[in-house]
Design an enzyme around this catalytic site. Structure first.
Site, PDB file in Angstrom:
ATOM      1  N   HIS A  79       0.736  -1.268   0.168  1.00 35.30           N
ATOM      2  CA  HIS A  79      -0.217  -0.079   0.045  1.00 35.30           C
ATOM      3  C   HIS A  79       0.956   1.251  -0.119  1.00 35.30           C
ATOM      4  O   HIS A  79       0.708   2.266   0.627  1.00 35.30           O
ATOM      5  CB  HIS A  79      -1.067  -0.079   1.148  1.00 35.30           C
ATOM      6  CG  HIS A  79      -2.025  -1.179   0.922  1.00 35.30           C
ATOM      7  ND1 HIS A  79      -2.836  -1.176   0.213  1.00 35.30           N
ATOM      8  CD2 HIS A  79      -2.044  -2.260   1.990  1.00 35.30           C
ATOM      9  CE1 HIS A  79      -3.527  -2.232   0.481  1.00 35.30           C
ATOM     10  NE2 HIS A  79      -3.204  -2.889   1.456  1.00 35.30           N
ATOM     11  N   ASP A 253      -7.195   1.826   4.170  1.00 33.89           N
ATOM     12  CA  ASP A 253      -5.926   1.573   3.840  1.00 33.89           C
ATOM     13  C   ASP A 253      -5.382   2.303   2.564  1.00 33.89           C
ATOM     14  O   ASP A 253      -4.049   2.073   2.243  1.00 33.89           O
ATOM     15  CB  ASP A 253      -5.609   0.003   3.622  1.00 33.89           C
ATOM     16  CG  ASP A 253      -6.635  -0.797   2.700  1.00 33.89           C
ATOM     17  OD1 ASP A 253      -7.453   0.116   2.110  1.00 33.89           O
ATOM     18  OD2 ASP A 253      -6.386  -1.786   2.180  1.00 33.89           O
TER      19      ASP A 253
HETATM   20  N1  LIG Z   1      -9.687  -2.089   5.866  1.00 32.54           N
HETATM   21  C1  LIG Z   1      -9.286  -3.410   5.641  1.00 32.54           C
HETATM   22  O1  LIG Z   1      -8.932  -4.154   6.718  1.00 32.54           O
HETATM   23  C2  LIG Z   1      -9.269  -3.699   4.147  1.00 32.54           C
HETATM   24  C3  LIG Z   1      -9.043  -5.108   4.111  1.00 32.54           C
HETATM   25  C4  LIG Z   1      -9.279  -5.456   2.601  1.00 32.54           C
HETATM   26  C5  LIG Z   1      -9.351  -4.440   1.305  1.00 32.54           C
HETATM   27  N2  LIG Z   1      -9.322  -3.038   2.038  1.00 32.54           N
HETATM   28  C6  LIG Z   1      -9.462  -2.176   0.955  1.00 32.54           C
HETATM   29  O2  LIG Z   1     -11.000  -1.968   0.669  1.00 32.54           O
HETATM   30  C7  LIG Z   1     -10.871  -1.229  -0.612  1.00 32.54           C
HETATM   31  C8  LIG Z   1     -11.827  -1.710  -1.585  1.00 32.54           C
HETATM   32  O3  LIG Z   1     -11.187  -2.702  -2.145  1.00 32.54           O
HETATM   33  P1  LIG Z   1     -12.054  -3.986  -3.409  1.00 32.54           P
HETATM   34  O4  LIG Z   1     -11.133  -5.159  -3.347  1.00 32.54           O
HETATM   35  O5  LIG Z   1     -13.317  -4.084  -2.745  1.00 32.54           O
HETATM   36  O6  LIG Z   1     -11.943  -3.124  -4.505  1.00 32.54           O
HETATM   37  P2  LIG Z   1     -12.708  -3.404  -6.022  1.00 32.54           P
HETATM   38  O7  LIG Z   1     -11.555  -2.890  -7.087  1.00 32.54           O
HETATM   39  O8  LIG Z   1     -13.133  -4.898  -6.053  1.00 32.54           O
HETATM   40  O9  LIG Z   1     -14.114  -2.398  -5.736  1.00 32.54           O
HETATM   41  C9  LIG Z   1     -14.083  -1.205  -5.865  1.00 32.54           C
HETATM   42  C10 LIG Z   1     -15.145  -0.535  -6.420  1.00 32.54           C
HETATM   43  O10 LIG Z   1     -15.107   0.894  -6.117  1.00 32.54           O
HETATM   44  C11 LIG Z   1     -15.758   1.339  -7.435  1.00 32.54           C
HETATM   45  N3  LIG Z   1     -15.352   2.714  -7.460  1.00 32.54           N
HETATM   46  C12 LIG Z   1     -14.232   3.603  -7.848  1.00 32.54           C
HETATM   47  N4  LIG Z   1     -14.431   4.759  -7.496  1.00 32.54           N
HETATM   48  C13 LIG Z   1     -15.802   4.989  -7.170  1.00 32.54           C
HETATM   49  C14 LIG Z   1     -16.327   6.089  -6.863  1.00 32.54           C
HETATM   50  N5  LIG Z   1     -15.736   7.410  -6.893  1.00 32.54           N
HETATM   51  N6  LIG Z   1     -17.521   6.070  -6.489  1.00 32.54           N
HETATM   52  C15 LIG Z   1     -18.085   4.808  -6.322  1.00 32.54           C
HETATM   53  N7  LIG Z   1     -17.662   3.640  -6.641  1.00 32.54           N
HETATM   54  C16 LIG Z   1     -16.258   3.796  -6.971  1.00 32.54           C
HETATM   55  C17 LIG Z   1     -15.155   0.477  -8.411  1.00 32.54           C
HETATM   56  O11 LIG Z   1     -15.992   0.586  -9.658  1.00 32.54           O
HETATM   57  C18 LIG Z   1     -15.236  -0.896  -7.835  1.00 32.54           C
HETATM   58  O12 LIG Z   1     -16.232  -1.442  -8.346  1.00 32.54           O
HETATM   59  C19 LIG Z   1      -9.553  -1.230  -1.016  1.00 32.54           C
HETATM   60  O13 LIG Z   1      -8.811   0.209  -0.621  1.00 32.54           O
HETATM   61  C20 LIG Z   1      -8.660  -2.240  -0.399  1.00 32.54           C
HETATM   62  O14 LIG Z   1      -7.283  -2.057  -0.239  1.00 32.54           O
HETATM   63  C21 LIG Z   1      -9.285  -2.738   3.222  1.00 32.54           C
END
Ligand SMILES: NC(=O)c1ccc[n+]([C@@H]2O[C@H](COP(=O)([O-])OP(=O)(O)OC[C@H]3O[C@@H](n4cnc5c(N)ncnc54)[C@H](O)[C@@H]3O)[C@@H](O)[C@H]2O)c1
Length: 343
Positions: A79, A253
């Site tokens: 990250h 993150d």
């Molecule tokens: N906090 C934690 O413990 C933890 C754990 C796992 C993943 N994450 C994080 O969660 C986040 C999401 O991951 P993911 O695997 O679901 O991603 P993903 O790519 O599968 O999904 C993200 C979605 O966001 C949408 N998107 C992008 N910009 C947008 C906007 N402005 N408005 C609305 N939708 C929008 C995309 O079209 C996509 O469908 C990432 O930052 C990932 O690193 C955090």
């Protein structure tokens, strides 16, 4: 690593050092790793010093920067878009930094991000439901409601890997669910799957404003790969939420998708701002160490096995997807999106 992956690597000729008690919260004992052929080492510093490849879960902590060995390979979540200091530490020591989050599958998806996103998405609902309870400062809403009462309203922003799993859990609990995304194909898929049981909306400012104003629980689940998360939930939107409502920003993150949000920790998971509880723990899967270890290892195993069996240079040459994971090499940032985010 699970003991079973250790056994596979040892059979391929690798020497494996495991930090003492590393598997404890996943329910794996040192004895199981020893039986798999690994050596247990009580000093993490000695492991860093003796290894060509370090396999970890989370990015190195600031206290570990000094342990990075010049030219060493590091395979873990990095990250870097949200971690300029770590990026500098990796560049300074010319670390070959392979980031789980940018390793790609042949269809362009991110196989090592997926299991943790599924876990975070599912946890967001049970965590959010917990903090909605009155004794924790929440509004006292039971997400599923009971017959004769309105169920809680869960608004999920981002319908990707984490968002879709939040939707599944929230719908399963009997909540009213609204999911927003910019990508219409994702919304179409959820609409087909839930047959009207879930409301899908394009994530434009008007839809976001009205959905969030009515939300008991907002889940931030957006991602622009390897870049800082866009701000999609503004302070103005939050000001219209009912007091005691909850925001879980999974995207923390990558800097978070909620205006002004700051990271929280498992020790102190929420803070209140504008009367709304904000939960922004960057490593949510740590809450469920066993499921997370099994889920992550099943995804990393093919890549670890390639590295161990072929050597890192050949593995990177032959696997385009693994090569996509390289963020830092020879003192340079080689991942375009990360370089752009750190400008
Ligand atoms: N906090 C934690 O413990 C933890 C754990 C796992 C993943 N994450 C994080 O969660 C986040 C999401 O991951 P993911 O695997 O679901 O991603 P993903 O790519 O599968 O999904 C993200 C979605 O966001 C949408 N998107 C992008 N910009 C947008 C906007 N402005 N408005 C609305 N939708 C929008 C995309 O079209 C996509 O469908 C990432 O930052 C990932 O690193 C955090």
């Amino acid at each position: 690593m699970t003991p079973s992956l250790c056994r596979r690597c040892v059979a391929l000729g690798a020497r494996i050092l495991i930090e003492k008690s590393a598997g404890m919260s996943a329910g794996f004992t040192d004895a199981e790793y020893r039986a798999a052929g690994a050596r247990i080492e009580s000093s993490a510093a000695r492991i860093w010093a003796a290894s060509d490849l370090i396999v970890k879960v989370k990015e190195p902590l600031a206290s570990e920067y000094a342990l990075l060995k010049k030219g060493q390979a590091l395979f873990t979540y990095l990250h870097l878009a949200a971690g300029p200091e770590l990026a500098q530490a990796l560049l300074k020591r010319r670390i070959l930094g392979i980031a789980y989050e940018t390793v790609e599958a042949t269809d362009g998806s991110f196989p090592l991000l997926k299991p943790m996103s599924h876990i975070a998405g599912r946890l967001a609902i049970q965590t959010g439901a917990y903090f909605l309870q009155s004794q924790l400062g929440g509004s006292g809403v039971l997400l599923g409601g009971i017959p004769g009462t309105l169920p809680g309203h869960v608004v999920v922003v981002g319908a990707g890997n984490s968002g879709a799993h939040s939707v599944q859990m929230a719908a399963g609990m009997g909540a009213r669910v609204t999911v927003l995304d910019l990508d219409n194909r994702k919304l179409e898929m959820l609409d087909t799957e839930y047959r009207g049981r879930v409301v899908t909306l394009v994530a434009n400012p008007g839809n976001l404003e009205s959905a969030i104003a009515d939300a008991d629980l907002v889940v931030g689940a957006v991602l622009i790969p390897a870049a800082k998360a866009p701000t999609v939930v503004t302070r103005k939107m939050i000001s219209r939420m009912r007091k005691g409502s909850v925001i879980v920003d999974i995207a923390i993150d990558q800097g978070g998708c909620v205006e002004g949000i700051r990271p929280t920790s498992h020790k102190s998971p929420v803070y209140i701002s504008q009367g709304v509880l904000h939960y922004a723990v960057p490593n949510m899967p740590a809450l469920v160490g066993r499921t997370s270890t099994l889920g992550l290892t099943q995804a990393t195993e093919p890549f670890v096995v390639q590295i161990v069996s072929k050597g890192i240079d050949r593995a990177l040459k032959e696997s385009r997807g693994l090569a996509k994971g390289v963020n830092t090499q020879d003192g340079r940032i080689v991942c375009e999106a990360v370089a752009k985010a750190l400008q």
